[in-house]
Design an enzyme around this catalytic site. Structure first.
Site, PDB file in Angstrom:
ATOM      1  N   SER A  25       0.827  -1.216   0.000  1.00  0.00           N
ATOM      2  CA  SER A  25       0.000   0.000   0.000  1.00  0.00           C
ATOM      3  C   SER A  25       0.857   1.259   0.000  1.00  0.00           C
ATOM      4  O   SER A  25       0.566   2.229  -0.702  1.00  0.00           O
ATOM      5  CB  SER A  25      -0.927  -0.015   1.216  1.00  0.00           C
ATOM      6  OG  SER A  25      -1.861  -1.058   1.077  1.00  0.00           O
ATOM      7  N   ARG A  29       1.283   4.174  -3.108  1.00  0.00           N
ATOM      8  CA  ARG A  29       1.001   5.588  -2.801  1.00  0.00           C
ATOM      9  C   ARG A  29       2.214   6.480  -3.000  1.00  0.00           C
ATOM     10  O   ARG A  29       2.100   7.587  -3.530  1.00  0.00           O
ATOM     11  CB  ARG A  29       0.526   5.704  -1.342  1.00  0.00           C
ATOM     12  CG  ARG A  29      -0.910   5.272  -1.148  1.00  0.00           C
ATOM     13  CD  ARG A  29      -1.182   5.033   0.338  1.00  0.00           C
ATOM     14  NE  ARG A  29      -2.579   4.751   0.603  1.00  0.00           N
ATOM     15  CZ  ARG A  29      -3.196   3.606   0.284  1.00  0.00           C
ATOM     16  NH1 ARG A  29      -2.537   2.649  -0.338  1.00  0.00           N
ATOM     17  NH2 ARG A  29      -4.478   3.436   0.579  1.00  0.00           N
ATOM     18  N   ASP A  51       2.018  -6.271  -8.589  1.00  0.00           N
ATOM     19  CA  ASP A  51       1.106  -5.122  -8.530  1.00  0.00           C
ATOM     20  C   ASP A  51       1.829  -3.784  -8.490  1.00  0.00           C
ATOM     21  O   ASP A  51       1.432  -2.828  -9.160  1.00  0.00           O
ATOM     22  CB  ASP A  51       0.196  -5.232  -7.294  1.00  0.00           C
ATOM     23  CG  ASP A  51      -0.899  -6.271  -7.491  1.00  0.00           C
ATOM     24  OD1 ASP A  51      -0.770  -7.088  -8.426  1.00  0.00           O
ATOM     25  OD2 ASP A  51      -1.868  -6.263  -6.716  1.00  0.00           O
ATOM     26  N   ASN A  94      -4.853  -7.759 -11.841  1.00  0.00           N
ATOM     27  CA  ASN A  94      -5.901  -7.786 -10.807  1.00  0.00           C
ATOM     28  C   ASN A  94      -5.490  -6.931  -9.614  1.00  0.00           C
ATOM     29  O   ASN A  94      -5.757  -7.280  -8.466  1.00  0.00           O
ATOM     30  CB  ASN A  94      -6.174  -9.234 -10.379  1.00  0.00           C
ATOM     31  CG  ASN A  94      -7.459  -9.351  -9.572  1.00  0.00           C
ATOM     32  OD1 ASN A  94      -8.239  -8.396  -9.483  1.00  0.00           O
ATOM     33  ND2 ASN A  94      -7.681 -10.507  -8.979  1.00  0.00           N
ATOM     34  N   ASP A 313      -7.977  -7.519   4.621  1.00  0.00           N
ATOM     35  CA  ASP A 313      -6.944  -8.451   4.141  1.00  0.00           C
ATOM     36  C   ASP A 313      -6.495  -9.429   5.223  1.00  0.00           C
ATOM     37  O   ASP A 313      -5.821 -10.426   4.931  1.00  0.00           O
ATOM     38  CB  ASP A 313      -5.730  -7.685   3.608  1.00  0.00           C
ATOM     39  CG  ASP A 313      -6.077  -6.844   2.380  1.00  0.00           C
ATOM     40  OD1 ASP A 313      -7.217  -6.961   1.892  1.00  0.00           O
ATOM     41  OD2 ASP A 313      -5.220  -6.079   1.922  1.00  0.00           O
ATOM     42  N   LYS A 340     -12.816  -8.837  -3.660  1.00  0.00           N
ATOM     43  CA  LYS A 340     -11.339  -8.881  -3.690  1.00  0.00           C
ATOM     44  C   LYS A 340     -10.827  -9.733  -4.854  1.00  0.00           C
ATOM     45  O   LYS A 340     -11.551  -9.982  -5.798  1.00  0.00           O
ATOM     46  CB  LYS A 340     -10.814  -9.392  -2.352  1.00  0.00           C
ATOM     47  CG  LYS A 340     -11.264  -8.556  -1.161  1.00  0.00           C
ATOM     48  CD  LYS A 340     -10.629  -7.201  -1.174  1.00  0.00           C
ATOM     49  CE  LYS A 340     -11.051  -6.395   0.046  1.00  0.00           C
ATOM     50  NZ  LYS A 340     -10.621  -5.004  -0.034  1.00  0.00           N
ATOM     51  N   GLU A 341      -9.594 -10.215  -4.747  1.00  0.00           N
ATOM     52  CA  GLU A 341      -8.984 -10.992  -5.819  1.00  0.00           C
ATOM     53  C   GLU A 341      -9.881 -12.154  -6.227  1.00  0.00           C
ATOM     54  O   GLU A 341      -9.893 -12.595  -7.367  1.00  0.00           O
ATOM     55  CB  GLU A 341      -7.615 -11.527  -5.382  1.00  0.00           C
ATOM     56  CG  GLU A 341      -6.505 -10.509  -5.424  1.00  0.00           C
ATOM     57  CD  GLU A 341      -6.483  -9.564  -4.234  1.00  0.00           C
ATOM     58  OE1 GLU A 341      -7.548  -9.313  -3.622  1.00  0.00           O
ATOM     59  OE2 GLU A 341      -5.397  -9.046  -3.921  1.00  0.00           O
ATOM     60  N   ARG A 344     -13.595 -13.748  -1.336  1.00  0.00           N
ATOM     61  CA  ARG A 344     -12.827 -14.343  -0.228  1.00  0.00           C
ATOM     62  C   ARG A 344     -13.707 -14.933   0.859  1.00  0.00           C
ATOM     63  O   ARG A 344     -13.240 -15.815   1.588  1.00  0.00           O
ATOM     64  CB  ARG A 344     -11.876 -13.309   0.390  1.00  0.00           C
ATOM     65  CG  ARG A 344     -10.630 -13.112  -0.404  1.00  0.00           C
ATOM     66  CD  ARG A 344      -9.601 -12.275   0.344  1.00  0.00           C
ATOM     67  NE  ARG A 344      -8.488 -11.995  -0.542  1.00  0.00           N
ATOM     68  CZ  ARG A 344      -7.752 -10.904  -0.513  1.00  0.00           C
ATOM     69  NH1 ARG A 344      -8.011  -9.958   0.377  1.00  0.00           N
ATOM     70  NH2 ARG A 344      -6.762 -10.747  -1.357  1.00  0.00           N
ATOM     71  N   HIS A 385      -3.337 -14.452  -3.800  1.00  0.00           N
ATOM     72  CA  HIS A 385      -2.125 -14.562  -2.975  1.00  0.00           C
ATOM     73  C   HIS A 385      -2.430 -14.807  -1.503  1.00  0.00           C
ATOM     74  O   HIS A 385      -1.747 -15.579  -0.833  1.00  0.00           O
ATOM     75  CB  HIS A 385      -1.280 -13.295  -3.148  1.00  0.00           C
ATOM     76  CG  HIS A 385      -1.992 -12.003  -2.848  1.00  0.00           C
ATOM     77  ND1 HIS A 385      -1.375 -10.920  -2.284  1.00  0.00           N
ATOM     78  CD2 HIS A 385      -3.284 -11.603  -3.025  1.00  0.00           C
ATOM     79  CE1 HIS A 385      -2.226  -9.929  -2.150  1.00  0.00           C
ATOM     80  NE2 HIS A 385      -3.393 -10.316  -2.598  1.00  0.00           N
ATOM     81  N   ARG A 386      -3.476 -14.161  -0.987  1.00  0.00           N
ATOM     82  CA  ARG A 386      -3.742 -14.306   0.459  1.00  0.00           C
ATOM     83  C   ARG A 386      -4.259 -15.707   0.793  1.00  0.00           C
ATOM     84  O   ARG A 386      -3.999 -16.223   1.877  1.00  0.00           O
ATOM     85  CB  ARG A 386      -4.696 -13.216   0.950  1.00  0.00           C
ATOM     86  CG  ARG A 386      -4.161 -11.828   0.664  1.00  0.00           C
ATOM     87  CD  ARG A 386      -4.463 -10.776   1.673  1.00  0.00           C
ATOM     88  NE  ARG A 386      -3.874  -9.516   1.238  1.00  0.00           N
ATOM     89  CZ  ARG A 386      -2.600  -9.156   1.398  1.00  0.00           C
ATOM     90  NH1 ARG A 386      -1.759  -9.938   2.057  1.00  0.00           N
ATOM     91  NH2 ARG A 386      -2.145  -8.011   0.932  1.00  0.00           N
ATOM     92  N   LYS A 411       1.765 -11.469  -6.694  1.00  0.00           N
ATOM     93  CA  LYS A 411       1.016 -10.207  -6.595  1.00  0.00           C
ATOM     94  C   LYS A 411       1.588  -9.281  -5.523  1.00  0.00           C
ATOM     95  O   LYS A 411       1.664  -8.076  -5.725  1.00  0.00           O
ATOM     96  CB  LYS A 411      -0.445 -10.534  -6.272  1.00  0.00           C
ATOM     97  CG  LYS A 411      -1.368  -9.329  -6.314  1.00  0.00           C
ATOM     98  CD  LYS A 411      -2.800  -9.760  -6.024  1.00  0.00           C
ATOM     99  CE  LYS A 411      -3.811  -8.744  -6.518  1.00  0.00           C
ATOM    100  NZ  LYS A 411      -3.895  -7.538  -5.728  1.00  0.00           N
TER     101      LYS A 411
HETATM  102  O1  LIG Z   1      -5.696   1.221  -0.274  1.00  0.00           O
HETATM  103  C1  LIG Z   1      -5.080   0.147  -0.175  1.00  0.00           C
HETATM  104  O2  LIG Z   1      -3.828   0.101  -0.283  1.00  0.00           O
HETATM  105  C2  LIG Z   1      -5.844  -1.090   0.079  1.00  0.00           C
HETATM  106  C3  LIG Z   1      -7.132  -1.028   0.559  1.00  0.00           C
HETATM  107  C4  LIG Z   1      -7.942  -2.215   0.868  1.00  0.00           C
HETATM  108  O3  LIG Z   1      -8.947  -2.343  -0.119  1.00  0.00           O
HETATM  109  P1  LIG Z   1     -10.484  -1.832   0.063  1.00  0.00           P
HETATM  110  O4  LIG Z   1     -10.458  -0.431   0.483  1.00  0.00           O
HETATM  111  O5  LIG Z   1     -11.029  -2.025  -1.325  1.00  0.00           O
HETATM  112  O6  LIG Z   1     -11.128  -2.744   1.081  1.00  0.00           O
HETATM  113  C5  LIG Z   1      -7.111  -3.498   0.880  1.00  0.00           C
HETATM  114  O7  LIG Z   1      -7.957  -4.623   0.798  1.00  0.00           O
HETATM  115  C6  LIG Z   1      -6.105  -3.537  -0.248  1.00  0.00           C
HETATM  116  O8  LIG Z   1      -5.317  -4.706  -0.199  1.00  0.00           O
HETATM  117  C7  LIG Z   1      -5.161  -2.385  -0.166  1.00  0.00           C
HETATM  118  C1  LIG Z   2      -7.270  -6.806  -1.918  1.00  0.00           C
HETATM  119  C2  LIG Z   2      -5.964  -6.746  -2.144  1.00  0.00           C
HETATM  120  O1  LIG Z   2      -5.369  -5.988  -3.081  1.00  0.00           O
HETATM  121  P1  LIG Z   2      -5.976  -5.115  -4.277  1.00  0.00           P
HETATM  122  O2  LIG Z   2      -7.300  -4.545  -3.839  1.00  0.00           O
HETATM  123  O3  LIG Z   2      -4.954  -4.059  -4.523  1.00  0.00           O
HETATM  124  O4  LIG Z   2      -6.126  -6.001  -5.475  1.00  0.00           O
HETATM  125  C3  LIG Z   2      -5.030  -7.525  -1.304  1.00  0.00           C
HETATM  126  O5  LIG Z   2      -3.814  -7.317  -1.430  1.00  0.00           O
HETATM  127  O6  LIG Z   2      -5.465  -8.359  -0.503  1.00  0.00           O
END
Ligand SMILES: O=C(O)C1=C[C@@H](OP(=O)(O)O)[C@@H](O)[C@H](O)C1
Ligand SMILES: C=C(OP(=O)(O)O)C(=O)O
Length: 425
Positions: A25, A29, A51, A94, A313, A340-341, A344, A385-386, A411
């Site tokens: 994250s 950013r 990613d 993804n 996550d 999510k991916e 989940r 991945h998770r 990822k």
């Molecule tokens: O802003 C981020 O870096 C993330 C926000 C989260 O997603 P959501 O806000 O869609 O839940 C998280 O699940 C993702 O792995 C990373």
């Molecule tokens: C949800 C995830 O990532 P992203 O939303 O960036 O695909 C993650 O890393 O668990």
């Protein structure tokens, strides 16, 4: 590679110390903020995974020079908020974070950019963000009109103004808007109408704004004002280790009763997924920290009842640990796990049940009966991945756990299985 399998060996880690690659994250950013900054920046400690490398490549396609030294350092030539836009389709596989953050950033583009992803990304929602961009005169549409990628964005007004947005499906929409807002003439005045979920990620975005000299104000979780005409301060920025990916090593200690330390992490970090440690403590683990990092020692595990809306996550990790605890655990408020991916909620329940667990999806919650006699199984990972990483942890306790398509960890943690195999026996 999809034919490959990883066979987990049971093992109890004792006094293990491990280093985790940089935060996904933070890397996304900092690369984006540096791209909008007023000159050259060096971001070090970057995660180099599928990613984050896609985010770097997307920025290049949009007209920003990003040089990857290959050792975690990336040089980014910020253009003071100017962004030409991408001529070719930007492919983001993804990566939800790349897609949502960069869709907002593409709104600054002088020309339109088209952002696309893989088949799963084409099912992951973005419509609320597209609507929000439209409210301030930024052309933003979903080509299939599903609110999902491919999306075409930018080439419009850079005025900014007031908008409202629903963030109950993802906080990433809001993070994207906050990151682009200072580069608009009037900035943005944002009202969140639903949610937000995953709030610590918004805090992380605001922390970056602050660190890079951008001012803003907020009221609670639902009002944000970022004045326009500001520039991010270029400089040297450091990414800390990834707390979410550290969770698999903490969980390894929790389920085996062993002990693991993750170096370079601090409980003072804004990475919200460190909140899992407080839950592990409630379940019976001991958590300690010092200037080197954070350590977890497992104990007799008891069940928990927790709202995980802010830590999506960590749900797969917690679900696996809960399967070894005494009593029924309730993981609440996690509807957004469906986006999510993979779905989940369904994936975690299906795979734990495949191992002989007793897991139910009740509304937007997961209920896990701990202490069921679990057996080995070939775990489907759904290209997530998770799923691959958290079920490896289950295999430390249960003989015969085999992880399908282990390569999906690329990822966020490309060498996860090397590190895991090295420290787990
Ligand atoms: O802003 C981020 O870096 C993330 C926000 C989260 O997603 P959501 O806000 O869609 O839940 C998280 O699940 C993702 O792995 C990373
Ligand atoms: C949800 C995830 O990532 P992203 O939303 O960036 O695909 C993650 O890393 O668990």
């Amino acid at each position: 590679m999809s034919e490959a399998l990883f066979e987990v060996r049971t093992h109890r880690p004792e006094n293990i110390r491990v280093r985790i690659p940089g935060s996904k994250s933070y890397t996304h950013r900092l690369l984006i903020a540096a791209a909008l900054a007023d000159g050259p920046s060096e971001v070090s400690g970057c995660l180099r995974s599928e990613d984050t490398l896609l985010t770097a490549e997307a920025l290049r396609q949009m007209g920003i020079s990003v040089k990857d030294h290959g050792d975690g350092r990336m040089d980014v030539e910020g253009r003071g908020g100017r962004l030409p836009g991408a001529s070719e389709v930007v492919f983001l596989a993804n990566s939800g974070t790349s897609m949502r953050l960069l869709s907002a950033i593409a709104g600054l583009g002088e020309k339109t950019s088209t952002l696309d992803g893989n088949a799963r990304m084409r099912q992951r929602p973005l419509g609320d963000l597209l609507d929000a961009l439209g409210q301030v005169g930024i052309p933003a549409r979903s080509l299939p009109e599903t609110g999902c990628p491919p999306v075409v964005i930018g080439g419009g007004s850079r005025r900014g103004g007031a908008l409202s947005i629903a963030c109950h499906l993802s906080s990433q929409y809001l993070s994207g808007l906050l990151l682009m807002a200072p580069c608009l003439e009037q900035g943005l005045d944002i009202t969140v109408t639903r949610g937000p979920v995953s709030r610590p990620y918004i805090k992380m975005t605001l922390e970056i704004l602050k660190k890079m000299g951008v001012s803003f104000s907020s009221e609670g979780d639902t009002r944000y004002r970022v004045p326009g005409g500001q520039t991010y301060r270029a400089g040297n920025y450091q990414v800390e280790p990834d707390a979410s990916n550290a969770s698999y090593f903490f969980a390894a200690a929790a389920v085996t009763g062993g002990s693991v330390c993750v170096e370079g992490l601090s409980l003072g970090s804004v990475q919200g997924d460190l909140g899992l440690l407080g839950i592990f403590e409630k379940m019976g683990c001991t958590v300690t920290s010092d200037s080197h990092g954070i350590c977890v020692r497992g104990g007799d595990l008891c069940s928990v009842d927790v709202d995980m809306g802010d830590m999506p996550d960590m749900v797969p990790t917690l679900a696996v640990v809960a399967a070894f605890a005494k009593g029924t655990s309730y993981i609440r408020n996690v509807a957004h796990l469906r986006e999510k991916e993979c779905d989940r909620l369904s994936a975690v329940a299906t795979e734990l049940n495949r191992m002989g667990g007793s897991v139910r999806i009740v509304g937007d919650d997961l209920e896990i009966d701990g202490g069921c006699p679990l057996h080995g199984a070939r775990i489907h990972t759904y290209d997530d991945h998770r799923m691959a990483m958290c079920f490896s942890v289950a295999g430390l306790r249960v003989p015969g756990v085999v992880i399908e398509n282990p390569a999906c960890v690329a990822k966020s943690f490309p060498n996860f299985f090397d590190v895991f195999a090295r420290v787990m026996g």
